[in-house]
Design an enzyme around this catalytic site. Structure first.
Site, PDB file in Angstrom:
ATOM      1  CG  ASP A  63      -0.171  -0.356   2.582  1.00 38.60           C
ATOM      2  OD1 ASP A  63      -0.984  -0.777   3.620  1.00 38.60           O
ATOM      3  OD2 ASP A  63       1.147  -0.472   2.553  1.00 38.60           O
ATOM      4  CG  ASN A 125      -8.934  -0.390  12.304  1.00 37.00           C
ATOM      5  OD1 ASN A 125      -8.047  -1.115  11.854  1.00 37.00           O
ATOM      6  ND2 ASN A 125      -9.453   0.767  11.618  1.00 37.00           N
ATOM      7  CG  HIS A 127      -5.763  -1.346   9.058  1.00 34.99           C
ATOM      8  ND1 HIS A 127      -5.832  -0.291  10.121  1.00 34.99           N
ATOM      9  CD2 HIS A 127      -4.609  -1.585   8.585  1.00 34.99           C
ATOM     10  CE1 HIS A 127      -4.753  -0.039  10.052  1.00 34.99           C
ATOM     11  NE2 HIS A 127      -3.842  -0.704   9.182  1.00 34.99           N
ATOM     12  CD  GLU A 132      -8.857   2.044   7.893  1.00 37.82           C
ATOM     13  OE1 GLU A 132      -8.067   2.949   7.865  1.00 37.82           O
ATOM     14  OE2 GLU A 132      -8.800   1.205   8.750  1.00 37.82           O
TER      15      GLU A 132
HETATM   16  C1  GLP Z   1      -0.518   0.604   8.278  1.00 39.75           C
HETATM   17  C2  GLP Z   1      -0.254  -0.566   7.177  1.00 39.75           C
HETATM   18  C3  GLP Z   1      -0.334  -1.769   7.436  1.00 39.75           C
HETATM   19  C4  GLP Z   1       0.308  -2.241   8.814  1.00 39.75           C
HETATM   20  C5  GLP Z   1      -0.533  -1.221  10.106  1.00 39.75           C
HETATM   21  C6  GLP Z   1       0.034  -1.644  11.361  1.00 39.75           C
HETATM   22  O1  GLP Z   1      -1.882   0.870   8.453  1.00 39.75           O
HETATM   23  N1  GLP Z   1      -0.866   0.125   5.944  1.00 39.75           N
HETATM   24  O2  GLP Z   1       0.163  -2.632   6.611  1.00 39.75           O
HETATM   25  O3  GLP Z   1       0.096  -3.447   9.024  1.00 39.75           O
HETATM   26  O4  GLP Z   1      -0.103   0.033   9.710  1.00 39.75           O
HETATM   27  O5  GLP Z   1       1.256  -0.876  11.424  1.00 39.75           O
HETATM   28  P1  GLP Z   1       2.103  -1.014  12.798  1.00 39.75           P
HETATM   29  O6  GLP Z   1       3.034  -2.324  12.753  1.00 39.75           O
HETATM   30  O7  GLP Z   1       3.060   0.141  12.876  1.00 39.75           O
HETATM   31  O8  GLP Z   1       1.097  -1.134  14.083  1.00 39.75           O
END
Ligand code: GLP
Length: 248
Positions: A63, A125, A127, A132
């Site tokens: 992404d 949440n 995602h 989302e």
């Molecule tokens: C973002 C990314 C996800 C990732 C999520 C969790 O939303 N698009 O791919 O899994 O954050 O991030 P973190 O590992 O910093 O909690």
């Protein structure tokens, strides 16, 4: 689905790096799908410390924010370059980071022959990538609106700049086409999302729950992220005990 619980985030990183290295040994030109975020960093750093030659690996990012230049330090293109491509010695022409349309991203994934191993984090949440809650379970790559939870969680990267409201993401349907999924989660803040994703109904309310549909999934958790899962299993175990030993 294999669920591996290790002590802490560093151990999660080491375990995942071992899985990736093993697959690269068997397939030096592995197409590796990468997630961004803090959870992934110990795994990328453990890979960089390793001795394996990753220079033929292809990287496909999940992404990217909309409206953030690739050169901006908070862009996922910059994260992939800084934390993965440069440390692992992967040539730029072997890297795909979402830009342009969802159709173009799907075409570029097809051009490299599809993702063989997809690394995934999970949002608080539930995602997955930037799918989302409410995302169709068969969605393809597309531009999506970011939830306020996600914008808050990712605000740190933007300092006092405005946090993007939209992103380009691989869809849940796209992610499920990968050959193998490895989902990482660390910290208490992810515990409820993890238990919902792994044991709850497969539903758009928890996009990460689609991993239950995939035939080859490894989930790697630290004790904190697995805490709700362990609590649930001990309750189920007690209920089973009660059924076998009603006097308990
Ligand atoms: C973002 C990314 C996800 C990732 C999520 C969790 O939303 N698009 O791919 O899994 O954050 O991030 P973190 O590992 O910093 O909690």
């Amino acid at each position: 689905m294999d669920v591996v619980v290790v002590d802490d985030a560093a151990a999660v990183g080491e375990h995942v790096a071992g899985l990736v290295s093993g697959m690269v040994e068997r397939d030096p030109g592995l197409v590796l799908g990468v997630a961004t975020g803090a959870t992934m960093l110990p795994a990328y750093r453990a890979l960089a410390r390793g001795s394996g030659d990753l220079s033929r690996v292809h990287i496909v990012a999940l992404d990217e924010y909309v409206g953030v230049p690739a050169a901006h330090p908070a862009s996922f293109a910059a994260y992939v370059e800084r934390e993965i491509v440069v440390p692992l010695g992967i040539p730029q022409h072997q890297v795909v980071v979402p830009q342009g349309s969802g159709e173009e991203l799907e075409r570029r994934i097809e051009e490299v022959g599809g993702v063989a191993l997809q690394l995934l984090g999970i949002g608080r949440n539930g995602h997955l990538a930037f799918n989302e809650p409410g995302s169709p379970l068969d969605a393809r790559s597309r531009v999506v609106a970011l939830s306020e939870t996600t914008r808050q969680d990712n605000a740190g990267s933007f300092g006092d700049e405005r946090v993007p409201t939209h992103a380009m993401t691989q869809g849940l349907g796209t992610i499920l086409e990968a050959g193998r999924l490895v989902l990482l989660a660390t910290g208490e803040a992810k515990a409820e999302a993890v238990v919902a994703a792994l044991t709850g109904p497969v539903t758009p309310d928890c996009p990460a729950s689609v991993v239950q549909w995939h035939p080859r999934v490894t989930v790697v958790l630290d004790v904190a992220a697995a805490s709700a899962l362990q609590r649930r299993r001990s309750v189920e175990g007690a209920e089973r005990e009660r059924v076998h030993h009603p006097q308990l």
